[in-house]
Motif scaffolding. Structure first.
Motif, PDB file in Angstrom:
ATOM      1  N   ASN A 176     -32.914 -22.577 -54.986  1.00 34.56           N
ATOM      2  CA  ASN A 176     -33.573 -23.039 -56.202  1.00 34.56           C
ATOM      3  C   ASN A 176     -33.315 -22.071 -57.347  1.00 34.56           C
ATOM      4  O   ASN A 176     -33.069 -22.478 -58.477  1.00 34.56           O
ATOM      5  N   VAL A 177     -33.340 -20.766 -57.062  1.00 38.74           N
ATOM      6  CA  VAL A 177     -33.105 -19.760 -58.099  1.00 38.74           C
ATOM      7  C   VAL A 177     -31.640 -19.797 -58.540  1.00 38.74           C
ATOM      8  O   VAL A 177     -31.328 -19.611 -59.716  1.00 38.74           O
ATOM      9  N   VAL A 178     -30.734 -20.071 -57.607  1.00 37.53           N
ATOM     10  CA  VAL A 178     -29.316 -20.194 -57.954  1.00 37.53           C
ATOM     11  C   VAL A 178     -29.096 -21.416 -58.854  1.00 37.53           C
ATOM     12  O   VAL A 178     -28.247 -21.394 -59.742  1.00 37.53           O
ATOM     13  N   GLY A 179     -29.893 -22.476 -58.655  1.00 35.76           N
ATOM     14  CA  GLY A 179     -29.749 -23.622 -59.548  1.00 35.76           C
ATOM     15  C   GLY A 179     -30.166 -24.975 -59.034  1.00 35.76           C
ATOM     16  O   GLY A 179     -30.292 -25.910 -59.810  1.00 35.76           O
ATOM     17  N   LEU A 180     -30.387 -25.121 -57.721  1.00 34.66           N
ATOM     18  CA  LEU A 180     -30.846 -26.414 -57.188  1.00 34.66           C
ATOM     19  C   LEU A 180     -31.628 -26.195 -55.895  1.00 34.66           C
ATOM     20  O   LEU A 180     -31.150 -25.480 -55.005  1.00 34.66           O
ATOM     21  N   PRO A 181     -32.789 -26.825 -55.765  1.00 34.99           N
ATOM     22  CA  PRO A 181     -33.488 -26.781 -54.472  1.00 34.99           C
ATOM     23  C   PRO A 181     -32.811 -27.757 -53.506  1.00 34.99           C
ATOM     24  O   PRO A 181     -33.242 -28.892 -53.321  1.00 34.99           O
ATOM     25  N   ILE A 182     -31.733 -27.295 -52.920  1.00 31.04           N
ATOM     26  CA  ILE A 182     -30.863 -28.141 -52.104  1.00 31.04           C
ATOM     27  C   ILE A 182     -31.616 -28.837 -50.965  1.00 31.04           C
ATOM     28  O   ILE A 182     -31.367 -30.002 -50.667  1.00 31.04           O
ATOM     29  N   HIS A 183     -32.545 -28.118 -50.317  1.00 23.02           N
ATOM     30  CA  HIS A 183     -33.282 -28.716 -49.193  1.00 23.02           C
ATOM     31  C   HIS A 183     -34.058 -29.950 -49.643  1.00 23.02           C
ATOM     32  O   HIS A 183     -34.098 -30.957 -48.939  1.00 23.02           O
ATOM     33  N   LYS A 184     -34.648 -29.895 -50.830  1.00 25.17           N
ATOM     34  CA  LYS A 184     -35.421 -31.048 -51.326  1.00 25.17           C
ATOM     35  C   LYS A 184     -34.495 -32.188 -51.748  1.00 25.17           C
ATOM     36  O   LYS A 184     -34.787 -33.355 -51.498  1.00 25.17           O
ATOM     37  N   LEU A 185     -33.370 -31.844 -52.400  1.00 28.79           N
ATOM     38  CA  LEU A 185     -32.408 -32.870 -52.798  1.00 28.79           C
ATOM     39  C   LEU A 185     -31.864 -33.587 -51.555  1.00 28.79           C
ATOM     40  O   LEU A 185     -31.805 -34.821 -51.524  1.00 28.79           O
ATOM     41  N   TYR A 186     -31.493 -32.824 -50.548  1.00 32.61           N
ATOM     42  CA  TYR A 186     -30.976 -33.395 -49.298  1.00 32.61           C
ATOM     43  C   TYR A 186     -31.986 -34.371 -48.688  1.00 32.61           C
ATOM     44  O   TYR A 186     -31.640 -35.496 -48.320  1.00 32.61           O
ATOM     45  N   ASP A 187     -33.238 -33.941 -48.588  1.00 29.01           N
ATOM     46  CA  ASP A 187     -34.281 -34.798 -48.006  1.00 29.01           C
ATOM     47  C   ASP A 187     -34.430 -36.108 -48.773  1.00 29.01           C
ATOM     48  O   ASP A 187     -34.552 -37.188 -48.172  1.00 29.01           O
TER      49      ASP A 187
END
Length: 192
Positions: A176-187
């Motif tokens: 998220n700090v890098v730029g995207l909360p990938i785990h939430k987007l994936y879900d």
């Protein structure tokens, strides 16, 4: 896995961020990049995630001709410090002032993502607390001179030199700090 789930969609990432683009590649998503320039203004009364939700939605509204197979992803990130949103710095002086303010303090990095097609829109967000050590003026100048963090909210990238030497702890998603909360987007994408 996700690639199979998104097979019927034309995924559009509306971001010029090389970090976000790399995340999509790493998730093995077939996507195209389309960027529409918008003025990132929001109502003054908005706070924290309300700001990033508003801006992610605003960016999505610039795409007026979505086709039924299109799946548009827009996002926005801010650094939230003591009730003030820090966006991208205008120049080196602005970057120095931001990092000086962040020095020795905790702040939140908030990212919102809009997932939209012609039938629905979902906006999700995530917040990570970042704790900076006290930074010297020399460390701040070195970082700005060598890394030119003018495309980053709060004038820093956690994955760069300043993150290595300056961040004492984080609570929440590193990505998220890098730029995207990938785990939430994936879900969310797996629910389609």
């Amino acid at each position: 896995m996700l690639k199979q789930k998104l097979k019927g969609y034309h995924v559009i990432l509306a971001s010029g961020s090389p970090r976000r683009q790399q995340f999509f590649k790493d998730l093995d998503i077939d996507f195209s990049i389309q960027i529409k320039e918008i003025e990132e203004k929001y109502p003054k009364e908005l706070k924290a995630a309300e700001i990033t939700d508003f801006l992610a939605d605003l960016k999505s509204k610039a795409f007026t001709n979505l086709q039924k197979e299109d799946l548009l992803i827009t996002s926005d990130t801010i650094v939230w410090l003591e009730g003030v949103a820090l966006g991208k710095p205008k120049d080196a002086k602005d970057a120095f002032n931001m990092l000086k303010r962040l020095s020795g303090k905790k702040h939140k990095v908030i990212t919102s993502i809009s997932i939209k097609n012609t039938f629905f829109q979902k906006i999700i967000n995530d917040s990570t607390t970042v704790n900076f050590k006290k930074l010297s003026d020399d460390e701040i100048h070195y970082y700005i001179d060598n890394y030119k963090p003018f495309d980053k909210a709060g004038a820093y990238g956690i994955q760069e030199w300043i993150g290595f030497i300056g961040i004492e702890s984080i609570e929440g998603s590193y990505f998220n700090v890098v730029g995207l909360p990938i785990h939430k987007l994936y879900d969310e994408l797996m629910k389609l």
